[in-house]
Each structure stands twice: as structure tokens, then as C-alpha cells.
Design an enzyme around this catalytic site. Structure first.
Site, PDB file in Angstrom:
ATOM      1  N   ARG A  28       0.811  -1.223   0.000  1.00 53.59           N
ATOM      2  CA  ARG A  28       0.000   0.000   0.000  1.00 53.59           C
ATOM      3  C   ARG A  28       0.848   1.280   0.000  1.00 53.59           C
ATOM      4  O   ARG A  28       0.315   2.363  -0.229  1.00 53.59           O
ATOM      5  CB  ARG A  28      -1.003   0.028   1.174  1.00 53.59           C
ATOM      6  CG  ARG A  28      -1.979  -1.133   1.141  1.00 53.59           C
ATOM      7  CD  ARG A  28      -2.855  -1.195   2.363  1.00 53.59           C
ATOM      8  NE  ARG A  28      -3.840  -0.120   2.405  1.00 53.59           N
ATOM      9  CZ  ARG A  28      -4.720   0.012   3.392  1.00 53.59           C
ATOM     10  NH1 ARG A  28      -4.729  -0.851   4.411  1.00 53.59           N
ATOM     11  NH2 ARG A  28      -5.594   0.995   3.373  1.00 53.59           N
ATOM     12  N   ASP A  29       2.148   1.174   0.274  1.00 50.63           N
ATOM     13  CA  ASP A  29       3.073   2.312   0.173  1.00 50.63           C
ATOM     14  C   ASP A  29       4.367   1.794  -0.474  1.00 50.63           C
ATOM     15  O   ASP A  29       5.462   1.973   0.075  1.00 50.63           O
ATOM     16  CB  ASP A  29       3.361   2.905   1.553  1.00 50.63           C
ATOM     17  CG  ASP A  29       2.124   3.495   2.201  1.00 50.63           C
ATOM     18  OD1 ASP A  29       1.560   4.449   1.642  1.00 50.63           O
ATOM     19  OD2 ASP A  29       1.694   2.988   3.264  1.00 50.63           O
ATOM     20  N   PHE A  30       4.229   1.202  -1.629  1.00 51.43           N
ATOM     21  CA  PHE A  30       5.317   0.454  -2.263  1.00 51.43           C
ATOM     22  C   PHE A  30       6.201   1.404  -3.081  1.00 51.43           C
ATOM     23  O   PHE A  30       6.197   1.377  -4.316  1.00 51.43           O
ATOM     24  CB  PHE A  30       4.709  -0.628  -3.158  1.00 51.43           C
ATOM     25  CG  PHE A  30       5.550  -1.869  -3.320  1.00 51.43           C
ATOM     26  CD1 PHE A  30       6.076  -2.532  -2.240  1.00 51.43           C
ATOM     27  CD2 PHE A  30       5.766  -2.412  -4.584  1.00 51.43           C
ATOM     28  CE1 PHE A  30       6.815  -3.705  -2.391  1.00 51.43           C
ATOM     29  CE2 PHE A  30       6.500  -3.576  -4.761  1.00 51.43           C
ATOM     30  CZ  PHE A  30       7.031  -4.211  -3.656  1.00 51.43           C
TER      31      PHE A  30
END
Length: 275
Positions: free
Chosen positions: A168-170
């Protein structure tokens, strides 16, 4: 291992072999040190405990407002440190390096006010890929190093997604290397900031798309060529390029979303608002 002073509404879990000088939930939450991050409902401190440098991320409860905001956006809210605790265990299981886990605790049963913490070992002198790659436009790395690093990022992403995990925060800022690795060329990447990770039995394609778009967005301005992007895809899919490119609709969607993220970032930067 669970602390002997735990109660059903208050638990402290210590990793095997870890025996700190403190034990109670309140003792952990009282630890203070250099503040690395502070937002409304959580703080991350770097602390010296028993002669060892550790990080503790404390969660104070998200409140009903945050829960309702997420639910109205059709998102499941992150209620505390449990996500990160479970994600680190999963990464250890599948062989992806991350911050070594030391302890986890939680107190309370009310979803809006549950308190929790996760404790990890300090990795020492590390550099994120965002920092490492930032000067590449003006000072390109050696072709060999760039190829090697692209392959490592792709292999990590492939393993991560193949095991049902959605970051989700790649972004490149959440991939890190020990600085010593830059000399030895032993490029063991560490995946960081697992606060929002979800674990699925099988990763839905829309979530895979979002992760890959985030990664592509974060690498759009470091001087990558089309050949570099194709090299990443070949390692990620472990297939000949002809087969990879048959997924042109999915890849087009990834590129489109990455462009949208970049446009949003540029607008905010021009307006003087930190992303």
C-alpha cells in the site's frame, strides 16, 4: 513468547531469545528517545535499551473519526501495530529481509481506542533506494550495478506479491540497503514501513496494480530507460518478454496510475504542500 504479566486485554509478546530489562506494557509505552515520526495517533522513537539501539512505534488509538473515514472510502482501517507485527513475521517466513522484530504489545479491546506498540532492532547505517537513486539523472550508476539492483527489486516484489502481500506504500523510499552492501555488492534489500500491509490468500489484481504503480511512480525521475523497465518486468514475471507484453492492458493501467500519482505529486509540490 508472551509476558507473564499479560491479561486478556493487555498483552506483550517477546521474540524468542529476546530478554529485555523491562516487561510491562506501560514500561514499553513510556520509552522515550529520538522522535523519527510523529502523527496524531502514533509516534516512532529511536531508543537505547540495554545498550542496544531499537525502534519502537507506539499507537495510541485511531479514534472513531478515522475509522468512519476509512469505512466510507471502502477501506479497512489500520487500528494499531498488529499489522506490522504480522507482516514482519510473514516476511521472515518467505525470506524477505526487513527490520528484525523484538517485541509487540497491545492493550484494550475497543477498536477506536486500542493502544499498541511494535519494537524492532536498528539496522544501523542504511540507505533507502530513493536516496541512492536520486542523483542517477546527473550521475548514472554503472550499467552492471543498475541491472543488478533492478533485478533485486523485481525479485523482492515478485516474492512479496506471490505470497499475497499488499504493501500500500510500495515506493523506493521503503526499500533499503546497508551502506556496507554498496562496497561488497551483496545487495540484500530490506523492505520497510509495513504499517499498512495486508495479507491475502491470493493477491487481487487491483492491489498488485496499485503496488506496481506506486513503485513505478517513485522511479519515474531517476533516469530509467525503457530497457530498464522491461528488465524489471522480465524478472518480476519470470517469463520471456513476449509473454510479459501480452499483459499489455494491465501494464498500461499500471503506467496510467503511476502517471496520475506523479501529476498529483507535482501539483502538490508546486503548491508547496508536502506529499
Amino acid at each position: 513468547m508472551t509476558d507473564s504479566n499479560s491479561s486478556p486485554s493487555q498483552q506483550v509478546h517477546l521474540e524468542p531469545g529476546y530478554s529485555p530489562s523491562i516487561s510491562g506494557f506501560d514500561d514499553w509505552m513510556a520509552l522515550q528517545g529520538e522522535v523519527f515520526r510523529s502523527v496524531k495517533d502514533r509516534q516512532t522513537h529511536k531508543v537505547m535499551l540495554d545498550g542496544e539501539s531499537i525502534f519502537i512505534k507506539k499507537h495510541y488509538g485511531v479514534g472513531w473519526g478515522e475509522i468512519l473515514k476509512n469505512l466510507l472510502s471502502l477501506k479497512w482501517p489500520v487500528l494499531g501495530a498488529r499489522n506490522e507485527w504480522q507482516a514482519i513475521h510473514k516476511l521472515d517466513e518467505i525470506g524477505i529481509a526487513t527490520t528484525p522484530l523484538l517485541a509487540y504489545g497491545e492493550r484494550g479491546t475497543h477498536p477506536a481506542h486500542k493502544q499498541s506498540f511494535v519494537v524492532t532492532r536498528d539496522l544501523g547505517d542504511i540507505v533507502t533506494l530513493e536516496t541512492l537513486c536520486e542523483p542517477w539523472l546527473q550521475q548514472p550508476p554503472s550499467p552492471y550495478f543498475k541491472r543488478q539492483l533492478i533485478a533485486k527489486v523485481a525479485e523482492l516484489a515478485r516474492c512479496f506479491h506471490a505470497n499475497g502481500m499488499w504493501h500500500r506504500d510500495f515506493y523506493l523510499c521503503h526499500f533499503a540497503l546497508p551502506r556496507s552492501a554498496l562496497k561488497t555488492q551483496d545487495l540484500q534489500l530490506h523492505l520497510m514501513d509495513l504499517h499498512r500491509v495486508e495479507i491475502h490468500a491470493h493477491l487481487p489484481e487491483d492491489k498488485r496494480l496499485k503496488d506496481l504503480a506506486g513503485l513505478y511512480f517513485s522511479a519515474m525521475h531517476i533516469g530509467l530507460t525503457q530497457r530498464d523497465v522491461l528488465r524489471f518486468l522480465k524478472h518480476y514475471y519470470q517469463q520471456p518478454l513476449r509473454q510479459v507484453l501480452m499483459q499489455h492492458q494491465f501494464l498500461h493501467s499500471v503506467a496510467h496510475r503511476a502517471s496520475q500519482l506523479d501529476a498529483k505529486f507535482q501539483r502538490k509540490r508546486q503548491a508547496g504542500v508536502a506529499m
